[in-house]
Motif scaffolding. Structure first.
Motif, mmCIF file in Angstrom:
data_model
loop_
_atom_site.group_PDB
_atom_site.id
_atom_site.type_symbol
_atom_site.label_atom_id
_atom_site.label_comp_id
_atom_site.label_asym_id
_atom_site.label_seq_id
_atom_site.Cartn_x
_atom_site.Cartn_y
_atom_site.Cartn_z
ATOM 1 N N PRO A 1 -48.300 50.768 -4.953
ATOM 2 C CA PRO A 1 -48.406 52.141 -4.444
ATOM 3 C C PRO A 1 -48.590 52.251 -2.939
ATOM 4 C CG PRO A 1 -49.611 51.932 -6.501
ATOM 5 C CD PRO A 1 -49.185 50.536 -6.106
ATOM 6 N N ARG A 2 -49.034 51.186 -2.270
ATOM 7 C CA ARG A 2 -49.192 51.247 -0.814
ATOM 8 C C ARG A 2 -47.874 50.946 -0.099
ATOM 9 N NH1 ARG A 2 -52.936 50.375 -3.564
ATOM 10 N NH2 ARG A 2 -52.232 48.318 -4.239
ATOM 11 N N ALA A 3 -47.164 49.935 -0.566
ATOM 12 C CA ALA A 3 -45.903 49.545 0.087
ATOM 13 C C ALA A 3 -44.712 50.312 -0.471
ATOM 14 C CB ALA A 3 -45.680 48.046 -0.077
ATOM 15 N N GLY A 4 -44.857 50.854 -1.696
ATOM 16 C CA GLY A 4 -43.704 51.479 -2.336
ATOM 17 C C GLY A 4 -42.563 50.486 -2.431
ATOM 18 N N LEU A 5 -41.357 50.959 -2.185
ATOM 19 C CA LEU A 5 -40.180 50.092 -2.162
ATOM 20 C C LEU A 5 -39.636 49.917 -0.744
ATOM 21 C CD1 LEU A 5 -38.257 51.363 -5.339
ATOM 22 C CD2 LEU A 5 -39.712 49.336 -5.132
ATOM 23 N N ARG A 6 -40.432 50.280 0.254
ATOM 24 C CA ARG A 6 -39.943 50.208 1.639
ATOM 25 C C ARG A 6 -39.637 48.763 2.041
ATOM 26 N NH1 ARG A 6 -44.442 53.331 1.821
ATOM 27 N NH2 ARG A 6 -45.659 51.797 2.981
ATOM 28 N N SER A 7 -40.586 47.868 1.779
ATOM 29 C CA SER A 7 -40.367 46.465 2.146
ATOM 30 C C SER A 7 -39.208 45.866 1.357
ATOM 31 C CB SER A 7 -41.640 45.655 1.900
ATOM 32 O OG SER A 7 -42.689 46.093 2.747
ATOM 33 N N PHE A 8 -39.100 46.237 0.095
ATOM 34 C CA PHE A 8 -38.006 45.722 -0.732
ATOM 35 C C PHE A 8 -36.657 46.156 -0.179
ATOM 36 C CE2 PHE A 8 -35.070 46.335 -4.332
ATOM 37 C CZ PHE A 8 -34.906 45.007 -4.683
ATOM 38 N N ARG A 9 -36.550 47.413 0.202
ATOM 39 C CA ARG A 9 -35.277 47.891 0.767
ATOM 40 C C ARG A 9 -34.943 47.136 2.060
ATOM 41 N NH1 ARG A 9 -37.282 53.064 -1.012
ATOM 42 N NH2 ARG A 9 -38.080 53.487 1.082
ATOM 43 N N LEU B 1 -43.029 50.125 -10.347
ATOM 44 C CA LEU B 1 -42.303 49.872 -9.101
ATOM 45 C C LEU B 1 -41.570 48.538 -9.158
ATOM 46 C CD1 LEU B 1 -45.008 51.165 -6.615
ATOM 47 C CD2 LEU B 1 -42.708 52.111 -6.859
ATOM 48 N N MET B 2 -42.177 47.551 -9.790
ATOM 49 C CA MET B 2 -41.512 46.251 -9.935
ATOM 50 C C MET B 2 -40.253 46.387 -10.787
ATOM 51 S SD MET B 2 -44.850 43.784 -10.437
ATOM 52 C CE MET B 2 -44.019 42.216 -10.153
ATOM 53 N N GLU B 3 -40.334 47.186 -11.847
ATOM 54 C CA GLU B 3 -39.151 47.426 -12.668
ATOM 55 C C GLU B 3 -38.030 48.052 -11.848
ATOM 56 O OE1 GLU B 3 -40.567 49.881 -15.791
ATOM 57 O OE2 GLU B 3 -41.554 48.257 -16.881
ATOM 58 N N GLN B 4 -38.391 49.019 -11.000
ATOM 59 C CA GLN B 4 -37.370 49.656 -10.162
ATOM 60 C C GLN B 4 -36.724 48.638 -9.228
ATOM 61 O OE1 GLN B 4 -38.402 53.452 -8.239
ATOM 62 N NE2 GLN B 4 -40.188 53.552 -9.599
ATOM 63 N N ALA B 5 -37.546 47.792 -8.610
ATOM 64 C CA ALA B 5 -37.009 46.800 -7.676
ATOM 65 C C ALA B 5 -36.096 45.807 -8.394
ATOM 66 C CB ALA B 5 -38.148 46.076 -6.969
ATOM 67 N N LEU B 6 -36.474 45.388 -9.593
ATOM 68 C CA LEU B 6 -35.620 44.469 -10.345
ATOM 69 C C LEU B 6 -34.316 45.147 -10.749
ATOM 70 C CD1 LEU B 6 -38.414 42.777 -12.462
ATOM 71 C CD2 LEU B 6 -36.942 41.616 -10.791
ATOM 72 N N GLU B 7 -34.384 46.425 -11.095
ATOM 73 C CA GLU B 7 -33.160 47.173 -11.419
ATOM 74 C C GLU B 7 -32.256 47.307 -10.203
ATOM 75 O OE1 GLU B 7 -34.907 50.738 -12.832
ATOM 76 O OE2 GLU B 7 -35.151 50.027 -14.902
ATOM 77 N N GLN B 8 -32.857 47.314 -9.011
ATOM 78 C CA GLN B 8 -32.102 47.523 -7.777
ATOM 79 C C GLN B 8 -31.719 46.222 -7.077
ATOM 80 O OE1 GLN B 8 -34.215 50.395 -5.288
ATOM 81 N NE2 GLN B 8 -34.697 51.650 -7.093
ATOM 82 N N ARG C 1 -37.524 40.649 -19.850
ATOM 83 C CA ARG C 1 -36.753 41.893 -19.939
ATOM 84 C C ARG C 1 -35.539 41.862 -19.028
ATOM 85 N NH1 ARG C 1 -38.947 47.933 -18.228
ATOM 86 N NH2 ARG C 1 -36.878 48.888 -18.085
ATOM 87 N N PHE C 2 -35.716 41.316 -17.814
ATOM 88 C CA PHE C 2 -34.622 41.325 -16.840
ATOM 89 C C PHE C 2 -33.899 39.970 -16.767
ATOM 90 C CE2 PHE C 2 -37.246 44.890 -15.537
ATOM 91 C CZ PHE C 2 -36.308 45.864 -15.222
ATOM 92 N N ASP C 3 -34.331 39.012 -17.582
ATOM 93 C CA ASP C 3 -33.712 37.686 -17.608
ATOM 94 C C ASP C 3 -33.706 37.053 -16.223
ATOM 95 O OD1 ASP C 3 -32.516 35.418 -18.629
ATOM 96 O OD2 ASP C 3 -30.484 36.220 -18.497
ATOM 97 N N VAL C 4 -34.902 36.971 -15.616
ATOM 98 C CA VAL C 4 -35.054 36.389 -14.288
ATOM 99 C C VAL C 4 -36.144 35.321 -14.327
ATOM 100 C CG1 VAL C 4 -34.255 38.448 -13.066
ATOM 101 C CG2 VAL C 4 -36.708 38.184 -13.566
ATOM 102 N N ASP C 5 -36.184 34.491 -13.301
ATOM 103 C CA ASP C 5 -37.218 33.478 -13.163
ATOM 104 C C ASP C 5 -38.548 34.134 -12.778
ATOM 105 O OD1 ASP C 5 -35.078 31.841 -13.616
ATOM 106 O OD2 ASP C 5 -35.189 30.781 -11.705
ATOM 107 N N ALA C 6 -39.630 33.358 -12.894
ATOM 108 C CA ALA C 6 -40.967 33.839 -12.540
ATOM 109 C C ALA C 6 -41.631 32.859 -11.583
ATOM 110 C CB ALA C 6 -41.820 34.006 -13.787
ATOM 111 N N ASP C 7 -42.411 33.399 -10.660
ATOM 112 C CA ASP C 7 -43.081 32.574 -9.651
ATOM 113 C C ASP C 7 -44.486 33.129 -9.439
ATOM 114 O OD1 ASP C 7 -43.820 31.053 -7.402
ATOM 115 O OD2 ASP C 7 -41.769 31.016 -6.645
#
Length: 410
Positions: free
Chosen positions: A122-130, A164-171, A199-205
């Motif tokens: 909620p603090r960073a939103g998706l700004r850093s991801f974009r 928010l993590m779900e949105q970033a993985l979708e994007q 759910r997204f068939d991705v690796d985890a770290d």
């Protein structure tokens, strides 16, 4: 974009060779006289040809923020707190500009593959991801950038982060990352991260076990869920500094379990040695997991940058060879075999953890490689050898041969 590099050495000990690059691949390796005569030529001055480095754990979104975060304690809780406050003010352009600074440092230092965590909450939103998505696209000619959608400050106490993590993985996020030690329920945190990975068939770290208390390790839970969910070969763990406090038999047992589950370990010497230990104790421990001992049990173990000039690590230049040299020094390694093992931790091992192997230096392979001013890889680690050339996508991206010294006449 064809050219020839003369006077190179190979890791197998061959020297004085020439290399012909054409149409994006290595067209030939051999004697100078066997190369085409009508192409641009560059004298490598005996430099060693190596695969580009792979940095398996970086935080581009919160790099280069020391001016905003005055350090008083130099502790992990303070670093988390200061960075959480600072990222409220991060803008997309700000993150992009600071991330680009680090990418340029890394490329100049020979890195060609990188995994960057990016915090969404909620603090960073998706700004850093974009911002990092743009960097991934804009720098793709020079570096292969993976984006790990990351929950730095926990999940169970702030489930909005999960959305928010779900949105970033979708994007377009490449994989998902968690930090159990910042969550009030570390086991549930691990489960939520694995749920997203499935759910997204991705690796985890995971950032895990970042202290020097041998009790309370989350690694058994991560290992168990990796096996139960069939995620072998798709999980990595960063820090794991409890390894430095475990008894030898406990360390060996967990290392073997990680190897059997295909879980990679990424050791972060600069951050781990800076934040661990009691500064009031003149005999404070180094606080770094013994990477070479863990690798001896078959686990893929890498060394990585982590943070650059922020409260977690108030220095850094994104040079993996410097990190390898630093690790070898503080863990008191000495032999050539040990130096070669450390070199593997910034080349082959992290590429396997990212599942993006570097091309081999052979005819027909993609022309993605670097040149180091060293006779062999052990010498490169010992001397933190300069990167004298970077070739990526079959193009000469950096040419920085050793400058001559200007001596007085005899």
């Amino acid at each position: 974009m064809a050219f020839i590099v003369d006077n190179i050495g190979l890791p197998n000990g061959q020297s004085g060779l020439s290399l012909h690059v054409a149409r994006g691949v290595i067209a030939a390796i051999g004697a100078r006289g066997d190369m085409p005569a009508d192409l641009p030529r560059h004298d490598a001055q005996g430099a060693l040809l190596c695969p580009g480095f792979t940095d398996a754990h970086v935080h581009l979104d919160k790099a280069m923020i020391l001016g905003r975060c005055p350090i008083c304690e130099g502790t992990l809780p303070e670093a988390v707190r200061l960075t959480a406050d600072a990222k409220r003010g991060f803008t997309e352009e700000d993150v992009y500009a600071r991330g680009a600074q680090v990418l340029e440092m890394a490329v100049r230092a020979g890195t060609q593959r990188m995994r960057s965590f990016v915090e969404v909450d909620p603090r960073a939103g998706l700004r850093s991801f974009r911002a990092l998505k743009r960097l991934r696209a804009d720098w793709s000619d020079l570096i292969d950038l993976q984006l790990c959608v990351f929950a730095q400050e926990g999940l169970t106490q702030e489930m909005a982060t999960c959305g928010l993590m779900e949105q970033a993985l979708e994007q377009g996020g490449d994989l998902v990352g968690g930090c159990p030690y910042t969550d009030r329920d570390p086991v549930a945190h691990v489960g939520l991260i694995f749920d997203l990975a499935e759910r997204f068939d991705v690796d985890a770290d995971f950032h895990a076990d970042f202290d020097l208390d041998p009790d309370g390790s989350i690694l058994p839970e991560i290992i168990a869920q990796t096996i139960r969910r069939g995620w072998q070969g798709r999980v990595a763990v960063g820090h794991a500094t409890k390894f430095a406090a475990f008894a030898p038999e406990r360390r060996a047992d967990l290392a073997r379990q990680m190897a059997e589950a295909g879980i990679g370990l990424v050791v972060l010497p600069a951050t781990d040695s800076f934040l661990n230990g009691d500064r009031a104790d003149p005999l404070r421990p180094r606080g770094v997991a013994p990477a070479h001992r863990i690798a001896a049990h078959g686990a893929a173990v890498a060394l990585a940058t982590n943070n650059v000039q922020n409260p977690f690590t108030p220095f850094g230049d994104a040079s993996l060879l410097r990190m390898a040299n630093y690790y070898a020094n503080i863990d008191q390694l000495a032999t050539d075999a040990q130096m070669r093992g450390v070199f593997d931790m910034i080349t082959d091992a992290p590429a396997r953890i990212l599942r993006r192997p570097a091309p081999e230096a052979q005819v027909g392979a993609a022309a993605d490689f670097i040149l180091l001013a060293a006779p062999d890889v052990a010498a490169a680690v010992r001397a933190n050898a300069p990167v004298t050339a970077v070739v990526r996508g079959g193009k000469l991206r950096l040419w920085a041969p050793r400058a001559p010294l200007m001596r007085d006449p005899a």
